[in-house]
Structures are given as structure tokens and as C-alpha cells.
Design an enzyme around this catalytic site. Structure first.
Site, PDB file in Angstrom:
ATOM      1  N   HIS A 167       0.830  -1.217   0.000  1.00 35.31           N
ATOM      2  CA  HIS A 167       0.000   0.000   0.000  1.00 35.31           C
ATOM      3  C   HIS A 167       0.860   1.262   0.000  1.00 35.31           C
ATOM      4  O   HIS A 167       0.400   2.320   0.422  1.00 35.31           O
ATOM      5  CB  HIS A 167      -0.954   0.047   1.197  1.00 35.31           C
ATOM      6  CG  HIS A 167      -1.701  -1.236   1.442  1.00 35.31           C
ATOM      7  ND1 HIS A 167      -2.981  -1.455   0.987  1.00 35.31           N
ATOM      8  CD2 HIS A 167      -1.328  -2.368   2.077  1.00 35.31           C
ATOM      9  CE1 HIS A 167      -3.383  -2.669   1.345  1.00 35.31           C
ATOM     10  NE2 HIS A 167      -2.377  -3.257   2.011  1.00 35.31           N
ATOM     11  N   SER A 288      14.575  22.622 -14.310  1.00 32.81           N
ATOM     12  CA  SER A 288      13.362  23.403 -14.504  1.00 32.81           C
ATOM     13  C   SER A 288      13.760  24.792 -14.986  1.00 32.81           C
ATOM     14  O   SER A 288      14.785  25.327 -14.569  1.00 32.81           O
ATOM     15  CB  SER A 288      12.588  23.505 -13.188  1.00 32.81           C
ATOM     16  OG  SER A 288      11.751  24.642 -13.210  1.00 32.81           O
ATOM     17  N   LYS A 294      15.486  22.301  -9.122  1.00 28.81           N
ATOM     18  CA  LYS A 294      14.862  21.066  -9.617  1.00 28.81           C
ATOM     19  C   LYS A 294      15.818  20.167 -10.400  1.00 28.81           C
ATOM     20  O   LYS A 294      16.690  20.622 -11.108  1.00 28.81           O
ATOM     21  CB  LYS A 294      13.660  21.405 -10.519  1.00 28.81           C
ATOM     22  CG  LYS A 294      12.455  21.937  -9.781  1.00 28.81           C
ATOM     23  CD  LYS A 294      11.867  20.971  -8.768  1.00 28.81           C
ATOM     24  CE  LYS A 294      10.987  19.921  -9.415  1.00 28.81           C
ATOM     25  NZ  LYS A 294       9.770  20.473 -10.002  1.00 28.81           N
ATOM     26  N   GLU A 301       9.658   9.344 -16.069  1.00 25.74           N
ATOM     27  CA  GLU A 301       8.248   9.710 -16.281  1.00 25.74           C
ATOM     28  C   GLU A 301       7.785   9.283 -17.670  1.00 25.74           C
ATOM     29  O   GLU A 301       6.662   8.814 -17.860  1.00 25.74           O
ATOM     30  CB  GLU A 301       8.067  11.217 -16.110  1.00 25.74           C
ATOM     31  CG  GLU A 301       8.291  11.676 -14.672  1.00 25.74           C
ATOM     32  CD  GLU A 301       8.484  13.187 -14.596  1.00 25.74           C
ATOM     33  OE1 GLU A 301       7.475  13.903 -14.674  1.00 25.74           O
ATOM     34  OE2 GLU A 301       9.633  13.643 -14.478  1.00 25.74           O
TER      35      GLU A 301
END
Ligand code: ARG
Length: 469
Positions: A167, A288, A294, A301
Site C-alpha cells: 500500500h 526546470s 529542480k 516519467e
């Protein structure tokens, strides 16, 4: 192609001009053409034609001079395509007619004899099987490479604990090596699916002709063998209309892309600031444009996302094929783009994932620290209560739950409770319990076959490395 639409309209197709007085409308030509994408199969088309021509010569349907003209012509065409000098024409619809028309342009009469005892229906079925088979071999090698990368890192981290989750909540400590080997198992099954599909795919449709077979005394065993197929297909109707091999390939692709997507998601989680389990270098991250701090895991992704288009390809082709009457229908021309696209997406995802696995720097201290948080060794305590004071597991579970609550109230972990505190819940507790509450003791105790004990992980990693060497 510099042909004007008018010219395209007025000229009947050279391959069936006998029956047709005029050419197709511009729209007809556009919807009908597959050359924009099936040119990807040019190598397979030439391979198939060479095998067919050799067989026609062997049985005496063409003479040796014709066969030589055809094979020389096809070699020259290969060179043209390779060099980007081949005049692909949309008016010639697909790769098969483009190559055949060019061959006739180059070698004359002999080129016109090549299509004896053959149809584009068995030709495309053969080319596409050859293409998928080549793709399978390439992807299989890539899967093996990724598995090697994972198994190597797994062996190096066979004893390094990390939190194991269910979980996505801290469950029990596992080792980082064990976690990586879970993916090796998945990719191993992906290879099994490819091998299984390849076995069924490996029958040769060539010689099935349009749908009914042919009246010429062709030698299908010869063409099948020379193209590396195990045997010719046994039913001509099935042979020209079957695309199971493409669907099986896409099923294997979708399942593997799903595995890659899960792994990519873990990489995204692992390199997020709250986790910090791994770090990816500049090679596999982007910055970024506004937030200077970042470091984004874009490759992971995108691997996570590619599963969407691969699954889409499978669903798309299943939907194209459902309800098609036997035998060939032009609908089936829509089989190629999803397969090409899925193969590209799969290959790129595998390359990116192998790259990230080799690139990542795990933060072993951080993983170890979190492995012991969240009362991750509560099960070890419960198991100790079963093993030593011999409580029934359900009672041990209850006692441990009360101890967790007590520790939580105190702001400590389980090892932060004193023996006296523990005894207020269960008087049979002894000092020995503390030895099972460390993460190292916890993982070391999981010696059941397939469990996370470092000794098991080393053994499994070595087994995989040997199998993949
Ligand atoms: N380009 C076609 C395809 O990919 C080749 C087969 C055409 N056959 C035909 N009967 N029109 O399906």
C-alpha cells in the site's frame, strides 16, 4: 515524389492497369497508400523476394538468367534505399509495389516474372512476420541487457536494507538487491513471452498466394527454410489473414511496458526529496526553467507514460481485427503502425531504463534509516512472541499492536521501549527480543526460499548473472 495530383489521377496503376482506365482520386490514393510507413519493412521485402526468386528458379518457373537479374536488381535497390536515393512513390501504394516496379524499371522482363505464384497478401504476411521476428530478437537482447544491469546492482546491494512497502506504507525491511531482482523476474517473464510468440510466429505464409494457394508447383519448404522459418503455414486462408503474431507481440509489449512503467514510477518516487533513496545524474534528469533547485526524472516519467501508447497499440489492433471475415481485407494494412510504434516505444523504454539503472546512485544510509522507521520490524516482534514464549500468532499480533501504540505515544520506535514497558503488555517478554528488532536481523531472518535474506539475494543475483552471461 514530385508528381502533381493531376498526374497521379490520370495514370492508372501499372500493376493492374489492364482492368483500370483511370487512376484513383487523390483522396483514394492517400487513404490507400501505406508506403509512408511500410517502407520500414524494405529489408524483409527484399529478403522474401530473393527467397521466392531462388525457389522459382529451382522449380524452373524462371531461368537462371532471370534469377540473377532479379537478385542483382534487388541488391542495387537495397543500396539505393540504404543511401536514401530510392524514389518512393505514393502512387505505387506500398513497399511491395514500389520495390517490384523499381526492379522492373532496372532489369525489365525478369522483374515482371517475380510475382509469379505470389500475391501481396502472402508477401505482406511474410514480410511482417520477418519484421516482427527481427524486432523480437532485438528486444530480447535489450531485455537481457537490462536484466544484467539489474542483477549486477542487486548483487552489490544484496545486504543493504530498504523499507519494503505494501500500500506504499512501510511494511517490512527488504534488501535493495531483493527489490531489484523482483524486476529481473518480471523482465525474465517478458523474454519468455517473446520466445513463446516467436515459436508460434515462425511459420512461413509465402506461397499461400492471394488466399487459395497456387496452381504452380512451388516448393514452400524451400522458401520457408531459406527465410529461417520452421515450416510453411498449413492453411492458405489463415496464412494471409492471421495477425496473431502481431497481437502476441503487442501483448508481450504491453505487459513489459507495464513492468517498465512500475519500475519507472518507483524511480520517480525514489528520487523525490522526501524519499531520497537514489540520485540520478545529469545524464538522466532535466532541470526546470523556473525552479533552479529542480532535478526532474523525465526519462522515468516518459517510460511510465509509454505504457499507455503500447497498450493503445494492442487495443487498436485487436479492434481492427475483430469481426474481419476471411481472408485478407485492407483493414489489415492498419496492423503495421501500431506494431512499429509499440516496438520503438518499447525499445526506447528499455534503453532508458537500463541507462537509469546503471546511472543511479543509491543512498544506502538513507534507505537503511528509513528501513527501520514506521515500526517496520513489528512482524519480527510478533514472530518472536510465537517462537519464544509460544503465543498463538493472533495473540502475538495483538500484543505487538499494543506495543506499537505504546511506542507511537512515546514518540519512539519499538526498540525505544524498555523491557519494563514491554512487560506491562506481555509479562513473558525478555531482553532477547531486542535482537530481532534491528533491520539487519529482520532481513537476515527471511531465509525462506525466495525471501529477502542477503544470502538468498546473493545466490539469486549470481544465478541470474550466470544465466545472462
Ligand atoms: N499494403 C498492403 C497491406 O499492408 C499489402 C497487401 C495488399 N493486398 C491487397 N489485396 N490489396 O496490407
Amino acid at each position: 515524389m514530385s508528381e502533381t495530383p493531376e498526374r497521379r489521377n490520370s495514370e492508372a496503376n501499372r500493376q493492374w492497369g489492364g482492368r483500370f482506365a483511370a487512376g484513383p482520386s487523390v483522396i483514394m490514393q492517400e487513404i490507400n497508400a501505406s508506403i509512408g510507413f511500410d517502407r520500414k519493412m524494405w529489408r524483409q521485402d527484399i529478403r522474401g523476394s530473393l527467397a521466392h526468386a531462388a525457389m522459382l528458379a529451382r522449380i524452373g518457373l524462371i531461368d537462371a538468367a532471370d534469377e540473377r537479374a532479379i537478385s542483382d536488381g534487388l541488391a542495387a535497390i537495397s543500396a539505393e534505399i540504404e543511401a536514401g536515393r530510392f524514389p518512393f512513390a505514393e502512387a505505387l501504394e506500398d513497399i511491395h509495389m514500389n520495390i517490384e516496379a523499381r526492379l522492373t524499371e532496372r532489369v525489365g522482363e525478369a522483374g515482371k516474372r517475380l510475382h509469379t505464384a505470389r500475391s501481396r497478401n502472402d508477401q505482406v504476411a511474410t514480410d511482417f512476420r520477418l519484421w516482427v521476428r527481427d524486432a523480437i530478437d532485438g528486444l530480447d537482447a535489450q531485455l537481457a541487457d537490462l536484466m544484467r544491469a539489474l542483477a549486477e546492482r542487486a548483487e552489490a546491494h544484496a545486504a543493504d536494507p530498504m523499507p519494503g512497502f505494501t500500500h506504499l506504507q512501510t511494511a517490512q525491511p527488504v534488501t535493495f538487491g531483493h527489490h531489484l531482482l523482483a524486476y529481473v523476474e518480471m523482465f525474465g517473464r517478458d523474454r519468455g513471452r517473446l520466445a513463446d510468440g516467436r515459436r508460434r510466429l515462425n511459420e512461413c505464409p509465402l506461397g499461400s498466394a492471394a488466399l487459395a494457394g497456387t496452381s504452380f508447383p512451388i516448393d514452400r519448404d524451400m522458401t520457408a527454410a531459406s527465410l529461417g522459418f520452421d515450416r510453411p503455414t498449413a492453411n492458405s486462408l489463415d496464412a494471409v489473414s492471421d495477425r496473431d503474431f502481431a497481437l502476441e507481440f503487442l501483448s508481450a509489449a504491453a505487459i513489459s511496458a507495464m513492468h517498465l512503467s512500475r519500475m519507472a514510477e518507483e524511480i520517480v518516487i525514489w528520487c523525490s526529496a522526501p524519499f531520497r533513496f537514489i540520485r540520478l545524474s545529469d545524464a538522466f534528469t532535466t532541470g526546470s526553467s523556473i525552479m533552479p533547485q529542480k532535478r526532474n526524472p523525465d526519462a522515468a516519467e516518459l517510460v511510465r507514460a509509454k505504457a499507455g501508447r503500447v497498450t493503445g497499440a494492442l487495443v487498436g489492433l485487436l479492434t481492427v481485427m475483430k469481426g474481419l471475415p476471411l481472408a485478407y481485407a485492407k483493414d489489415m494494412q492498419e496492423d503495421k503502425e501500431p506494431v512499429f510504434d509499440a516496438a520503438d516505444a518499447w525499445a526506447l523504454s528499455l534503453a532508458a531504463t537500463a541507462g537509469m539503472v546503471r546511472d543511479m546512485t543509491p543512498d544506502i544510509a538513507r534507505m537503511r534509516e528509513l528501513a527501520g522507521s514506521g515500526f517496520a520490524t513489528a512482524t519480527d516482534l510478533a514472530d518472536w512472541l510465537v517462537r519464544v514464549p509460544r503465543l498463538a500468532f493472533r495473540d502475538a499480533h495483538h500484543v505487538t499492536g499494543r506495543l506499537v501504540a505504546m511506542a507511537e505515544a512515546k514518540g519512539a520506535d519499538l526498540a525505544g521501549l524498555s523491557l519494563a514497558e514491554m512487560r506491562t503488555v506481555e509479562p513473558r517478554m525478555t531482553d532477547a527480543v531486542f535482537s530481532v528488532l534491528t533491520v539487519d536481523a529482520s532481513v537476515a531472518s527471511r531465509t525462506s526460499y525466495g525471501g529477502t535474506a542477503p544470502a538468498n539475494v546473493v545466490e539469486q543475483a549470481r544465478r541470474w548473472r550466470a544465466a545472462l552471461a
